[in-house]
Write an enzyme that holds these catalytic residues in place. Structure first.
Site, short mmCIF file in Angstrom:
data_model
loop_
_atom_site.label_atom_id
_atom_site.label_comp_id
_atom_site.label_asym_id
_atom_site.label_seq_id
_atom_site.Cartn_x
_atom_site.Cartn_y
_atom_site.Cartn_z
N ARG A 97 -0.04 -8.72 13.40
CA ARG A 97 -0.68 -7.71 12.54
C ARG A 97 -1.57 -8.37 11.49
NH1 ARG A 97 4.36 -4.87 10.45
NH2 ARG A 97 3.00 -3.50 9.26
N ARG A 123 11.38 -1.15 10.67
CA ARG A 123 10.30 -0.69 11.55
C ARG A 123 10.20 -1.61 12.76
NH1 ARG A 123 4.89 0.55 8.13
NH2 ARG A 123 4.03 -0.51 9.97
N ARG A 152 -9.54 0.92 9.31
CA ARG A 152 -9.07 -0.43 9.63
C ARG A 152 -10.11 -1.22 10.40
NH1 ARG A 152 -3.42 0.64 9.16
NH2 ARG A 152 -1.98 -0.91 9.73
N ARG A 159 11.65 -5.69 4.79
CA ARG A 159 11.44 -4.28 4.48
C ARG A 159 12.40 -3.41 5.29
NH1 ARG A 159 5.53 -1.69 4.87
NH2 ARG A 159 5.55 -2.39 7.03
N LYS A 195 0.83 -1.21 0.00
CA LYS A 195 0.00 0.00 0.00
C LYS A 195 0.86 1.27 0.00
CE LYS A 195 -2.41 -0.94 3.76
NZ LYS A 195 -1.80 -2.22 4.14
P1 AMP Z 1 0.76 0.92 9.06
O1 AMP Z 1 1.92 1.79 8.79
O2 AMP Z 1 -0.48 1.29 8.31
O3 AMP Z 1 1.08 -0.55 8.92
O4 AMP Z 1 0.37 1.14 10.61
C1 AMP Z 1 1.28 0.83 11.64
C2 AMP Z 1 0.55 0.70 12.98
O5 AMP Z 1 -0.09 1.93 13.29
C3 AMP Z 1 -0.56 -0.34 13.00
O6 AMP Z 1 -0.09 -1.64 13.28
C4 AMP Z 1 -1.45 0.20 14.12
O7 AMP Z 1 -0.88 -0.06 15.40
C5 AMP Z 1 -1.37 1.70 13.89
N1 AMP Z 1 -2.41 2.17 12.95
C6 AMP Z 1 -2.22 2.73 11.72
N2 AMP Z 1 -3.39 3.05 11.15
C7 AMP Z 1 -4.35 2.67 12.03
C8 AMP Z 1 -5.77 2.71 12.01
N3 AMP Z 1 -6.45 3.20 10.95
N4 AMP Z 1 -6.44 2.22 13.09
C9 AMP Z 1 -5.77 1.73 14.16
N5 AMP Z 1 -4.45 1.65 14.25
C10 AMP Z 1 -3.72 2.12 13.19
#
Ligand code: AMP
Length: 216
Positions: A171, A160, A88, A127, A13
């Site tokens: 996740r 990360r 999400r 990554r 994404k």
């Molecule tokens: P991402 O970079 O989108 O993979 O997000 C990394 C982490 O941020 C996720 O594993 C969640 O802990 C938190 N996070 C990001 N976006 C959301 C969301 N829309 N709702 C809840 N937690 C989020």
């Protein structure tokens, strides 16, 4: 255009979003990026979110919804947006629907990036992200010319905190139980389009652009 990118962690994404947003002339809004920036800056929001993020769990809906509402109030979002990593959960999607209804700005399309689970684990654990400019590399699929250094800015490549294998597996489970129901939510509204997200970055981008051409 108003677009949502849906798909499990590691579907690509973030990588695809940069190009989609640039081509469409809309801001790329990644809730994960906003949260990581807050963690780095040590804000109250960041302190609240960090524990959830490190464990691979979701940050509470009310925190995310408030954050997104503020982001949509910024000027650049008048042209549209591309959401990456939001919504999400079903309550987040319902809240977004209300926010957009108030503004009379309906969604155009929800793109679902589909990738097999074993591929996702391989992608995420390899990554690496540049600490300087944010460019994403992969140890196997897209390695930097010099180990540990960004090709673009020479910054240090970092992993990360939530890309370790045990957190990645959590996740994915969180995606399956909490985010996957959104596929049906958007399918019922006639907004869902599937994109096969395996192959080269460029190939996947071309599949996405072919879909988006119908909305311009
Ligand atoms: P991402 O970079 O989108 O993979 O997000 C990394 C982490 O941020 C996720 O594993 C969640 O802990 C938190 N996070 C990001 N976006 C959301 C969301 N829309 N709702 C809840 N937690 C989020």
């Amino acid at each position: 255009m108003r677009i949502i990118l849906l798909g499990p962690p590691g579907a690509g994404k973030g990588t695809q979003a940069v190009q989609i947003a640039e081509t469409a002339g809309i801001p790329h809004i990644s809730t994960g990026d906003i949260l990581r920036a807050n963690v780095k800056a040590g804000t109250e929001l960041g302190q609240r979110a960090k524990g959830y993020m490190d464990a691979g769990d979701l940050v509470p809906d009310e925190v995310i919804i408030g954050m997104v509402g503020d982001r949509l109030d910024e000027d650049d979002a008048k042209a549209g947006f591309l959401f990456d990593g939001f919504p999400r959960t079903v309550p987040q999607a319902e809240a977004l629907e209300r926010l957009l209804a108030e503004r009379q700005e309906p969604l155009d399309v929800v793109l679902r990036l589909a990738v097999p689970q074993d591929e996702v684990v391989r992608r995420l654990t390899g990554r690496r992200t540049c600490a300087g400019c944010g460019r994403i590399f992969h140890l196997v699929f897209d390695p930097p010319a010099e180990e540990g250094r960004c090709d673009d800015c020479g910054g240090e490549l970092t992993q990360r905190d939530d890309d370790t294998e045990d957190v990645v597996l959590n996740r994915l489970e969180v995606y399956r139980t909490q985010t996957e129901p959104l596929e049906n939510f958007y399918w019922e509204r006639g907004l869902l389009r599937d994109v096969e997200a395996v192959g080269d970055v460029e190939e996947v981008q071309e599949r996405i652009q072919a879909i988006l051409r119908n909305f311009r």
